[in-house]
Motif scaffolding. Sequence first.
Motif, PDB file in Angstrom:
ATOM      1  N   ARG A 455     -86.221  31.426 -12.399  1.00  0.00           N
ATOM      2  CA  ARG A 455     -84.909  32.033 -12.166  1.00  0.00           C
ATOM      3  C   ARG A 455     -84.813  32.370 -10.688  1.00  0.00           C
ATOM      4  O   ARG A 455     -85.848  32.460 -10.001  1.00  0.00           O
ATOM      5  CB  ARG A 455     -84.725  33.331 -12.977  1.00  0.00           C
ATOM      6  CG  ARG A 455     -84.795  33.170 -14.461  1.00  0.00           C
ATOM      7  CD  ARG A 455     -83.603  32.430 -15.045  1.00  0.00           C
ATOM      8  NE  ARG A 455     -83.640  32.487 -16.511  1.00  0.00           N
ATOM      9  CZ  ARG A 455     -84.320  31.658 -17.265  1.00  0.00           C
ATOM     10  NH1 ARG A 455     -85.067  30.713 -16.709  1.00  0.00           N
ATOM     11  NH2 ARG A 455     -84.290  31.760 -18.586  1.00  0.00           N
ATOM     12  N   LEU A 456     -83.615  32.584 -10.209  1.00  0.00           N
ATOM     13  CA  LEU A 456     -83.418  32.958  -8.812  1.00  0.00           C
ATOM     14  C   LEU A 456     -82.996  34.418  -8.725  1.00  0.00           C
ATOM     15  O   LEU A 456     -82.147  34.881  -9.492  1.00  0.00           O
ATOM     16  CB  LEU A 456     -82.354  32.076  -8.153  1.00  0.00           C
ATOM     17  CG  LEU A 456     -82.718  30.605  -7.956  1.00  0.00           C
ATOM     18  CD1 LEU A 456     -81.547  29.851  -7.344  1.00  0.00           C
ATOM     19  CD2 LEU A 456     -83.956  30.462  -7.081  1.00  0.00           C
ATOM     20  N   VAL A 457     -83.593  35.144  -7.784  1.00  0.00           N
ATOM     21  CA  VAL A 457     -83.191  36.530  -7.501  1.00  0.00           C
ATOM     22  C   VAL A 457     -82.864  36.631  -6.017  1.00  0.00           C
ATOM     23  O   VAL A 457     -83.384  35.869  -5.191  1.00  0.00           O
ATOM     24  CB  VAL A 457     -84.301  37.543  -7.869  1.00  0.00           C
ATOM     25  CG1 VAL A 457     -84.546  37.544  -9.353  1.00  0.00           C
ATOM     26  CG2 VAL A 457     -85.585  37.242  -7.126  1.00  0.00           C
ATOM     27  N   ARG A 458     -82.010  37.563  -5.684  1.00  0.00           N
ATOM     28  CA  ARG A 458     -81.618  37.729  -4.276  1.00  0.00           C
ATOM     29  C   ARG A 458     -82.718  38.414  -3.477  1.00  0.00           C
ATOM     30  O   ARG A 458     -83.406  39.302  -3.973  1.00  0.00           O
ATOM     31  CB  ARG A 458     -80.315  38.530  -4.182  1.00  0.00           C
ATOM     32  CG  ARG A 458     -79.102  37.751  -4.645  1.00  0.00           C
ATOM     33  CD  ARG A 458     -77.817  38.505  -4.397  1.00  0.00           C
ATOM     34  NE  ARG A 458     -77.711  39.688  -5.257  1.00  0.00           N
ATOM     35  CZ  ARG A 458     -76.728  40.567  -5.173  1.00  0.00           C
ATOM     36  NH1 ARG A 458     -75.786  40.423  -4.257  1.00  0.00           N
ATOM     37  NH2 ARG A 458     -76.689  41.589  -5.995  1.00  0.00           N
ATOM     38  N   GLY A 503     -76.747  43.966   1.417  1.00  0.00           N
ATOM     39  CA  GLY A 503     -78.156  44.341   1.359  1.00  0.00           C
ATOM     40  C   GLY A 503     -79.064  43.184   0.982  1.00  0.00           C
ATOM     41  O   GLY A 503     -80.283  43.331   0.962  1.00  0.00           O
ATOM     42  N   TYR A 504     -78.478  42.021   0.686  1.00  0.00           N
ATOM     43  CA  TYR A 504     -79.256  40.836   0.309  1.00  0.00           C
ATOM     44  C   TYR A 504     -78.830  39.653   1.172  1.00  0.00           C
ATOM     45  O   TYR A 504     -77.645  39.516   1.522  1.00  0.00           O
ATOM     46  CB  TYR A 504     -79.033  40.453  -1.160  1.00  0.00           C
ATOM     47  CG  TYR A 504     -79.371  41.521  -2.168  1.00  0.00           C
ATOM     48  CD1 TYR A 504     -80.678  41.691  -2.619  1.00  0.00           C
ATOM     49  CD2 TYR A 504     -78.386  42.360  -2.691  1.00  0.00           C
ATOM     50  CE1 TYR A 504     -80.990  42.658  -3.564  1.00  0.00           C
ATOM     51  CE2 TYR A 504     -78.684  43.328  -3.638  1.00  0.00           C
ATOM     52  CZ  TYR A 504     -79.994  43.475  -4.061  1.00  0.00           C
ATOM     53  OH  TYR A 504     -80.294  44.424  -4.992  1.00  0.00           O
ATOM     54  N   ARG A 505     -79.778  38.782   1.487  1.00  0.00           N
ATOM     55  CA  ARG A 505     -79.447  37.522   2.155  1.00  0.00           C
ATOM     56  C   ARG A 505     -80.461  36.463   1.723  1.00  0.00           C
ATOM     57  O   ARG A 505     -81.645  36.591   1.977  1.00  0.00           O
ATOM     58  CB  ARG A 505     -79.459  37.661   3.673  1.00  0.00           C
ATOM     59  CG  ARG A 505     -79.022  36.370   4.377  1.00  0.00           C
ATOM     60  CD  ARG A 505     -78.979  36.541   5.876  1.00  0.00           C
ATOM     61  NE  ARG A 505     -78.705  35.283   6.536  1.00  0.00           N
ATOM     62  CZ  ARG A 505     -77.499  34.799   6.823  1.00  0.00           C
ATOM     63  NH1 ARG A 505     -76.437  35.505   6.467  1.00  0.00           N
ATOM     64  NH2 ARG A 505     -77.335  33.648   7.419  1.00  0.00           N
ATOM     65  N   GLY A 506     -79.959  35.431   1.058  1.00  0.00           N
ATOM     66  CA  GLY A 506     -80.832  34.369   0.572  1.00  0.00           C
ATOM     67  C   GLY A 506     -81.395  34.687  -0.805  1.00  0.00           C
ATOM     68  O   GLY A 506     -81.246  35.802  -1.328  1.00  0.00           O
ATOM     69  N   ARG A 507     -82.039  33.679  -1.397  1.00  0.00           N
ATOM     70  CA  ARG A 507     -82.647  33.845  -2.719  1.00  0.00           C
ATOM     71  C   ARG A 507     -84.017  33.178  -2.755  1.00  0.00           C
ATOM     72  O   ARG A 507     -84.326  32.327  -1.927  1.00  0.00           O
ATOM     73  CB  ARG A 507     -81.752  33.222  -3.810  1.00  0.00           C
ATOM     74  CG  ARG A 507     -80.479  33.988  -4.061  1.00  0.00           C
ATOM     75  CD  ARG A 507     -79.723  33.434  -5.257  1.00  0.00           C
ATOM     76  NE  ARG A 507     -79.162  32.109  -5.016  1.00  0.00           N
ATOM     77  CZ  ARG A 507     -78.556  31.381  -5.947  1.00  0.00           C
ATOM     78  NH1 ARG A 507     -78.431  31.853  -7.175  1.00  0.00           N
ATOM     79  NH2 ARG A 507     -78.059  30.197  -5.665  1.00  0.00           N
ATOM     80  N   PHE A 508     -84.820  33.585  -3.711  1.00  0.00           N
ATOM     81  CA  PHE A 508     -86.090  32.918  -3.978  1.00  0.00           C
ATOM     82  C   PHE A 508     -86.337  32.970  -5.482  1.00  0.00           C
ATOM     83  O   PHE A 508     -85.582  33.595  -6.231  1.00  0.00           O
ATOM     84  CB  PHE A 508     -87.252  33.562  -3.198  1.00  0.00           C
ATOM     85  CG  PHE A 508     -87.510  34.998  -3.550  1.00  0.00           C
ATOM     86  CD1 PHE A 508     -88.342  35.333  -4.601  1.00  0.00           C
ATOM     87  CD2 PHE A 508     -86.916  36.025  -2.822  1.00  0.00           C
ATOM     88  CE1 PHE A 508     -88.585  36.657  -4.929  1.00  0.00           C
ATOM     89  CE2 PHE A 508     -87.141  37.352  -3.145  1.00  0.00           C
ATOM     90  CZ  PHE A 508     -87.987  37.664  -4.203  1.00  0.00           C
ATOM     91  N   ALA A 560     -85.328  46.121  -8.260  1.00  0.00           N
ATOM     92  CA  ALA A 560     -85.423  46.161  -9.722  1.00  0.00           C
ATOM     93  C   ALA A 560     -84.136  45.664 -10.371  1.00  0.00           C
ATOM     94  O   ALA A 560     -84.164  44.994 -11.404  1.00  0.00           O
ATOM     95  CB  ALA A 560     -85.730  47.590 -10.175  1.00  0.00           C
ATOM     96  N   GLU A 561     -82.971  45.973  -9.754  1.00  0.00           N
ATOM     97  CA  GLU A 561     -81.697  45.522 -10.316  1.00  0.00           C
ATOM     98  C   GLU A 561     -81.637  44.002 -10.399  1.00  0.00           C
ATOM     99  O   GLU A 561     -81.138  43.433 -11.376  1.00  0.00           O
ATOM    100  CB  GLU A 561     -80.527  46.032  -9.473  1.00  0.00           C
ATOM    101  CG  GLU A 561     -80.339  47.527  -9.493  1.00  0.00           C
ATOM    102  CD  GLU A 561     -81.131  48.232  -8.405  1.00  0.00           C
ATOM    103  OE1 GLU A 561     -80.859  49.406  -8.137  1.00  0.00           O
ATOM    104  OE2 GLU A 561     -82.036  47.604  -7.808  1.00  0.00           O
ATOM    105  N   GLU A 562     -82.144  43.329  -9.362  1.00  0.00           N
ATOM    106  CA  GLU A 562     -82.114  41.876  -9.356  1.00  0.00           C
ATOM    107  C   GLU A 562     -82.999  41.287 -10.456  1.00  0.00           C
ATOM    108  O   GLU A 562     -82.629  40.332 -11.129  1.00  0.00           O
ATOM    109  CB  GLU A 562     -82.570  41.354  -7.985  1.00  0.00           C
ATOM    110  CG  GLU A 562     -81.501  41.352  -6.941  1.00  0.00           C
ATOM    111  CD  GLU A 562     -80.354  40.421  -7.313  1.00  0.00           C
ATOM    112  OE1 GLU A 562     -80.543  39.195  -7.336  1.00  0.00           O
ATOM    113  OE2 GLU A 562     -79.259  40.939  -7.612  1.00  0.00           O
ATOM    114  N   VAL A 563     -84.175  41.858 -10.621  1.00  0.00           N
ATOM    115  CA  VAL A 563     -85.084  41.346 -11.647  1.00  0.00           C
ATOM    116  C   VAL A 563     -84.505  41.595 -13.038  1.00  0.00           C
ATOM    117  O   VAL A 563     -84.583  40.743 -13.925  1.00  0.00           O
ATOM    118  CB  VAL A 563     -86.480  41.994 -11.496  1.00  0.00           C
ATOM    119  CG1 VAL A 563     -87.386  41.608 -12.660  1.00  0.00           C
ATOM    120  CG2 VAL A 563     -87.111  41.569 -10.178  1.00  0.00           C
ATOM    121  N   LEU A 564     -83.893  42.754 -13.248  1.00  0.00           N
ATOM    122  CA  LEU A 564     -83.248  43.039 -14.528  1.00  0.00           C
ATOM    123  C   LEU A 564     -82.124  42.055 -14.813  1.00  0.00           C
ATOM    124  O   LEU A 564     -81.934  41.598 -15.943  1.00  0.00           O
ATOM    125  CB  LEU A 564     -82.682  44.464 -14.528  1.00  0.00           C
ATOM    126  CG  LEU A 564     -83.632  45.598 -14.889  1.00  0.00           C
ATOM    127  CD1 LEU A 564     -82.938  46.940 -14.667  1.00  0.00           C
ATOM    128  CD2 LEU A 564     -84.090  45.476 -16.330  1.00  0.00           C
TER     129      LEU A 564
END
Length: 571
Positions: A455-458, A503-508, A560-564
């Motif tokens: 999956r991708l998260v920010r 607060g985010y830039r890019g994904r992995f 944690a919000e991204e992983v959730l």
Amino acid sequence: MAEKDDYLVDILVDLGFLNGDQVTKLRDEAASAGVGVVDLAVANKFLRPADVAQAKAAQFGAEVVNLADIKLSDEIIGLVRRDIAKKYRAIPISKDDGTITVAVSDPSDLDTIDSLHHLLRAEIQLKVASEEDIENALNKYYGGAQGGKVIQENAKMQQTLQELTESEVAIAKVDDGVAEVSADAPVIKLVNSIIVDAFKLRASDIHLEPLAKSFRVRYRIDGVLVEMKGPPKRLQASILSRLKIQSNMSISEKRIPQDGRIQSKVGTKLIDLRVSCLPTNHGESIVMRILDKEGLRLGLPELGFFTDDQQTFERLIGMPDGILLVTGPTGSGKTTTLYSCLHFINRPDRKIITVEDPVEYQLAGINQVQVNEVVGLSFAKALRSILRQAPNVVMLGEIRDLETATIAINASLTGHLVFSTLHTNDAPAAVARLIDIGVKPFLVASSSRALMAQRLVRKICKQCTEPYTPTEAEMRSIGIDPAKLTNPNFRKGKGCANCSSSGYRGRFGVFEIFVIDDEARKLIYDRVPSSVLRIRAREMGMRTLREDGVRKVLAGMTTAEEVLRATVADD
């Protein structure tokens, strides 16, 4: 700006912001240092920037405004182009009967006021804000030097819409009543700006959605939809017709879904757009997937692997034969992972051929085949043909049916290393999916080397990252026991111009890698449920998607919000 005007010092004294002793001391220091008295007073914290703004306003009878307390709409920001706002350091606040109210830091600069009057073609009413307030507003609404903001592109859109309002869009009626956009219509400029702005904002998709009373435009940036300034509802038919013409779709057919492609040039870059048109209650909805064919520059570390997982993955893709499947929903980065694998193993002594629909990125030294169903070049037919080309490695864009799966698995059993993707929710479920479409269990068991879900998260923005202490509830929501933590590195982005204040830039990626061993092969051959396979994978040390995400939260890479959002809880 150095401020050496005696009048301003006198006003500051009259207003009680400075006293005579302070002024005498400041004048002596300013003379020796060659700087302005007011500048020195601000630097030494005798004055606040707001005090200076109030003094300037008092001299010219203007009102002082605090821009941080004012929420400016896209329409207001669109009154002043970015280049003008930056050059003259002016922030529009309101418009009333042809008069535009702007905030400036120096109301005594008559050249600026005169230039704004001519450039904006309107009467100018001045308000005064501190230099600091002006700088913050320029970064917030027009974007800083580090990168454009979404609101900046909204302002450009507003400018284009203004031009469309001022000049009627030329529409020609054909025999069946379908609207066609004339070649010189301003709507062409609007459509082009939608595409260019999306590319500049790093969007992966453009969504044009007709609603009951509006026409919504949204960009998917780092996996999250962001609403932009939409065109007027009256331009809906013109915009849709223009895009359907560009995509080689039938503009007279509005009852069934259609697919097409657009090739566009943004600066020196050539980008492809996969276009999908779907009839809805209020008109046709169009989604464009942006493919930058020259934009892929990823190695395995950039995908988001930790060292241990990367070593496992490098060992797997270095095998001489077998099949490696990457699973996940649409948009989870499966194809990017496979391209990175090919880039890693691409050497002069290996022949690599891919079969894709479409070819999303161009890779040097690799033979890439584009599927073309119109002329009968399907995945299965292309795959059957390329095996006669004696490749060492084959990459299949997606396993869709029994014929394709059978050929791919047989290729992996005859000395080829095969990479492909499959739509399943986790790694062990790929086995059930292959068996469900008709592949014999013994073929799945003998050919599979590994199954990987992702999956991708920010990613937290590097320029505004800061330490962060999550609440106990936040930690427990993703399975972290606060009592067992040792030196965690929780971080969060506070928002800046570089990340459009998100607060985010890019994904992995977050990954779960299921390496097939002899015991797992036996279970596959026996047709055990996916739940049993998953237990075996956990016994072998497979981390779930949630567990890998938690590791990256503790390392300060994401939140944690991204992983959730991206993963489900483990059983």
